[in-house]
Design an enzyme around this catalytic site. Structure first.
Site, PDB file in Angstrom:
ATOM      1  N   SER A 118       0.803  -1.220   0.000  1.00  0.00           N
ATOM      2  CA  SER A 118       0.000   0.000   0.000  1.00  0.00           C
ATOM      3  C   SER A 118       0.838   1.273   0.000  1.00  0.00           C
ATOM      4  CB  SER A 118      -0.927   0.015   1.223  1.00  0.00           C
ATOM      5  OG  SER A 118      -0.174   0.003   2.415  1.00  0.00           O
TER       6      SER A 118
ATOM      7  N   LYS B 199      -6.879   3.344   8.494  1.00  0.00           N
ATOM      8  CA  LYS B 199      -5.955   4.364   7.988  1.00  0.00           C
ATOM      9  C   LYS B 199      -6.554   5.764   8.094  1.00  0.00           C
ATOM     10  CE  LYS B 199      -3.634   1.173   4.836  1.00  0.00           C
ATOM     11  NZ  LYS B 199      -3.388   0.786   3.428  1.00  0.00           N
TER      12      LYS B 199
END
Length: 828
Positions: free
Chosen positions: A718, A761
């Site tokens: 990511s 996140k």
């Protein structure tokens, strides 16, 4: 039976009798059974010759391998043997028929049992013939004691041999005659007689027979003697111990009988204590309503126990097993009290937020209310520490009116912890599932399997594989514990598993559970939890009355942001506890000064008081201060304890074209960095980086990509977007927006690919004070899980390509270059 043979002459032709697994020594007697055709023909010939008054000499030699049925060559036999006399021949028995005795024709028998005596050693020179039986040319073997000069070593060896032989004769319980004393004075005779009776291999005995040197021969014999003596001593010790144990048990048996008779005479009852306990155990087993399989096992064990003395070691084992069967809740269930309104009230009272989980729990209970015989799903709460996974299980049990059982599986590495130990092992007991049911006393509790992702495995087994039967609704109705042995129905148990991350759970086990993700709390949620749950519970734990401590809202916020950094509230509880202890000291001191009335004057704690109570702030929100420089980007990462912000630094320097990646990176993250650099080079012209198109610039410069906090391992798919932006920032010499963080993986064509952990996140970005977030457009559905209050605090941008990410991430586009507009196939 035969006369003594004359001395063997050199190069004499004699018949040979071969032996399996036996060695004949001079002066020793050996009972053998002869049945091989050649051997039978030889003995028949010898018996006929003796009947006619003739004396025939024959030799006995051991064969090297017992598996050889018909040895005919010198390679099959040992070369040293012994001439022999036939001392006794037993009456042969017919091999066929009913075993009738054949007294008419002994010489024509097919089997012989005879006793032979060794006379003189010889050495085979060659095999002369093999029909009708073996014949060989032999010569006498030199005696080991002949012409040997007596010295101190030999004298000592003879003395040791005599002493060892005397001890061996005592242990072997062989009769010691007058002739034995004279035999023990001759070393050769002593070795021949003793070695013939030792439990040694053919090769070891043959080595003693072959050896010519007297000293070496005595040493070999001593080795065998000492070994045999040790074995005999240990055997006698074990035999005496066994006899002692038997004598002790017999003595206790008679004493107990006498005690019973005395009690009967005194009128103290005819039944002993053990009989009373047996009756009580039988009554408990009847009341337990065992299953048919368990009842059968209980009856068998009771039958064994009836004829067993209480002093027997197996007695207590059997009693413990029967008590376990009697205590298990085979048919004992608690009544479910399902009131959906009260369930919602209970969950809201114990936990703030967690709307999705509460919704799923209410749905489950609603189904149970409509159909209480359906299969019970296996729920798995997965999330960071301190978010309330374990306490959720307790709340569900309270809401349903069921018993609550918790079993921690962290570090369990033996499948016997789940299935139990077999009763053949010392200290055997049932597994954790059965132990939990024994404690709660019902067969339908809420059973919490805590830390299921921390299971390990080794040579003792895999506990996660043992859990497959426990957590499978299709199988757990007949769960078999190794200790209990009888199948037990676990289908009524509501199993709830908890863990921190899915990668620690095997695929088959994950397939059997319904996983419900628990994300971290926002700052606003933590403030509510702290005010409504944490502070009251800590005040009660530290002996404070609610009116004696007041904490201002800004104090809560500063404690959350400056003294803790976690997804849950576990560390926050400890900090609130520290504040309560500080106030408790003040309350105690005021009470010592005569203010006994409670509550006393309330203590108000504001943000300015936290430094004196908790010390300096542990976490400075200076992450954004590191931004605003070329080559620095801010990424977002998922961790087991919630979302985290990750700084990425890029530096370019003169060199030889090397690309260095540091910060304890995994292979996936290294590949992301390599892919980002390849995309920039492939699209260098459109990006206004003509110096990268030829490759000369990169050959003369080194690129260093660094992720700070090198002590923490980093990996995952990511970081591609953030690494690409950091590289472009350094090449352009322009800084990225200091209020922007990003996540997403990239492809060589410049596509931004979806990633996981979006909710965590985004929560992590808000916790760090980040105002803008760039996410993959394909993760739009994941934003539905993000609370609306969080979305109001952060500006979220969704992108499909690196072109869109570049235009959103930089303060302004580099002078002299247009805004980036790349076709998706530009890098091909």
């Amino acid at each position: 039976m035969s006369k003594r043979q004359s001395q063997l002459q050199p190069n004499t032709d004699i018949p040979l009798l071969t032996l399996r697994n036996q060695v004949l020594f001079p002066g020793s007697m050996l009972r053998i059974k002869v049945g091989r055709p050649r051997s039978v023909r030889l003995l028949s010939n010898l018996i006929r010759a003796q009947a006619q008054g003739k004396e025939l000499m024959f030799g006995v030699v051991a064969q090297k391998t017992a598996n050889t049925d018909d040895p005919t060559s010198l390679s099959d036999l040992y070369q040293v043997g012994c001439t022999a006399n036939i001392v006794e021949v037993s009456t042969p028995v017919r091999p066929e028929g009913d075993g009738a005795v054949d007294k008419q024709n002994t010489a024509e028998a097919k089997y012989f049992t005879l006793v032979i005596e060794g006379v003189q050693k010889f050495q085979i020179q060659q095999i002369k013939s093999s029909t009708p039986f073996l014949r060989a040319q032999v010569s006498p073997s030199t005696q080991s004691s002949a012409q040997v000069e007596e010295d101190t070593e030999l004298h000592t060896l003879k003395k040791m041999l005599k002493e060892a032989a005397t001890e061996a004769l005592k242990l072997l319980r062989l009769p010691k005659s007058k002739g034995m004393n004279s035999t023990l004075q001759d070393a050769d005779k002593t070795m021949d007689i003793i070695c013939a009776h030792l439990d040694a291999s053919v090769a070891e005995k043959q080595a003693v027979l072959v050896e010519q040197s007297l000293k070496a021969r005595i040493k070999l014999a001593l080795q065998l003697l000492h070994r045999e003596i040790e074995v005999l001593k240990i055997s006698q010790q074990i035999d005496s111990e066994v006899k002692g144990d038997l004598s002790k048990q017999q003595r206790e048996f008679y004493l107990r009988k006498q005690l019973k008779a005395i009690k009967d005479q005194l009128g103290e009852g005819s039944a002993s204590d053990s009989e009373d306990s047996m009756e009580a155990l039988e009554r408990r087993l009847k009341e337990a309503e065992l299953s048919p399989a368990a009842q059968k096992l209980a009856d068998q064990e009771l039958k064994r126990l009836t004829g067993m003395q209480p002093s027997n070691a197996q007695y207590s084992v059997s009693v413990s097993y029967l008590e376990t069967l009697a205590d298990l809740p085979w048919n004992k269930s608690s009544d479910d009290v399902i009131n959906l309104a009260k369930v919602r009230e209970q969950l809201d009272q114990d936990h703030h937020g967690l709307s999705q989980i509460k919704k799923r729990i209410v749905e489950f209970l609603a189904v149970r209310k409509l159909n209480n015989k359906g299969k019970v799903p296996i729920l798995c709460f997965m999330g960071p520490p301190g978010v309330g996974k374990t306490s959720l299980g307790s709340s569900i049990a309270k809401a349903m009116g069921r018993e609550f059982v918790r079993a921690s599986l962290g570090g369990v590495r033996d499948d016997a912890e789940i299935r139990g130990h077999r009763r053949t092992y010392v200290g055997a007991m049932s597994g954790r599932i059965m132990q939990g049911l024994l404690k709660c006393g019902v067969n339908n509790p809420v059973f919490l399997l805590d830390e299921i992702d921390k299971l390990t495995s080794d040579f003792r087994g895999d506990p996660s594989a043992a859990l497959l039967e426990v957590l499978d609704p299709e199988q757990n109705s007949t769960f078999s514990d190794h200790y209990v042995e009888a199948p037990f129905d676990l289908s009524k148990v509501l199993f709830i598993a908890t863990g921190n991350e899915m990668k620690g759970i095997s695929g088959p086990l994950r397939d059997r559970m319904e996983v419900i993700e628990l994300s971290g709390y926002t700052i606003d949620e933590k403030m509510v939890i702290c005010n409504e749950h944490v502070l009251p519970s800590q005040c009660q734990e530290h002996g404070l009355m609610p009116e004696e401590l007041e904490m201002e809202g800004p104090a809560f916020e500063k404690m959350i942001t400056g003294y803790t950094r976690e997804a849950g509230v576990r560390e926050l509880q400890r900090k609130v506890g520290a504040v309560c202890r500080h106030v408790a000291v003040q309350v105690a001191e005021q009470m010592e000064h005569g203010e006994d009335a409670r509550p006393i004057k309330p203590c108000t704690v504001g943000p300015e008081d936290l430094h004196a109570i908790l010390g300096p702030e542990l976490y400075q929100n200076d992450l954004l201060d590191q931004l605003g420089r070329p080559g620095v980007a801010l990424g977002l990462a998922w961790t087991p304890v919630g979302g985290e912000a990750l700084v990425i630094e890029v530096s370019i320097m003169a060199g030889t074209g090397q690309v260095r990646l540091t910060g304890q990176l995994g292979d996936v993250m290294k590949e992301s960095a390599s892919m980002s650099l390849s995309w920039i080079r492939a699209n260098s012209s459109q990006l206004g980086l003509a110096k990268l198109s030829t490759g000369d610039f990169l050959q003369k410069h080194d690129i260093h990509v660094h992720f700070p906090a090198g002590g923490v391992p980093k990996d995952g798919p990511s970081a591609g977007v953030a690494i690409t932006m950091a590289l472009l920032s350094m090449f352009w010499g322009r800084s990225l927006r200091s209020d922007t963080a990003m996540t997403g993986e990239t492809s060589l064509r410049g596509l931004v690919l979806p990633v996981g952990g979006i909710k965590e996140k985004v929560l992590g970005a808000v916790r760090y004070g980040i105002k803008r977030v760039i996410l993959p457009a394909k993760n739009a559905n994941d934003l539905l899980e993000v609370p609306a209050s969080v979305k109001q605090q952060v500006e979220i941008h969704l992108v499909d390509s690196l072109e869109q990410a570049v235009n959103l991430a930089f303060e302004e586009f580099p002078r002299g270059a247009p805004r980036v507009e790349l076709p998706l196939t530009a890098s091909l």
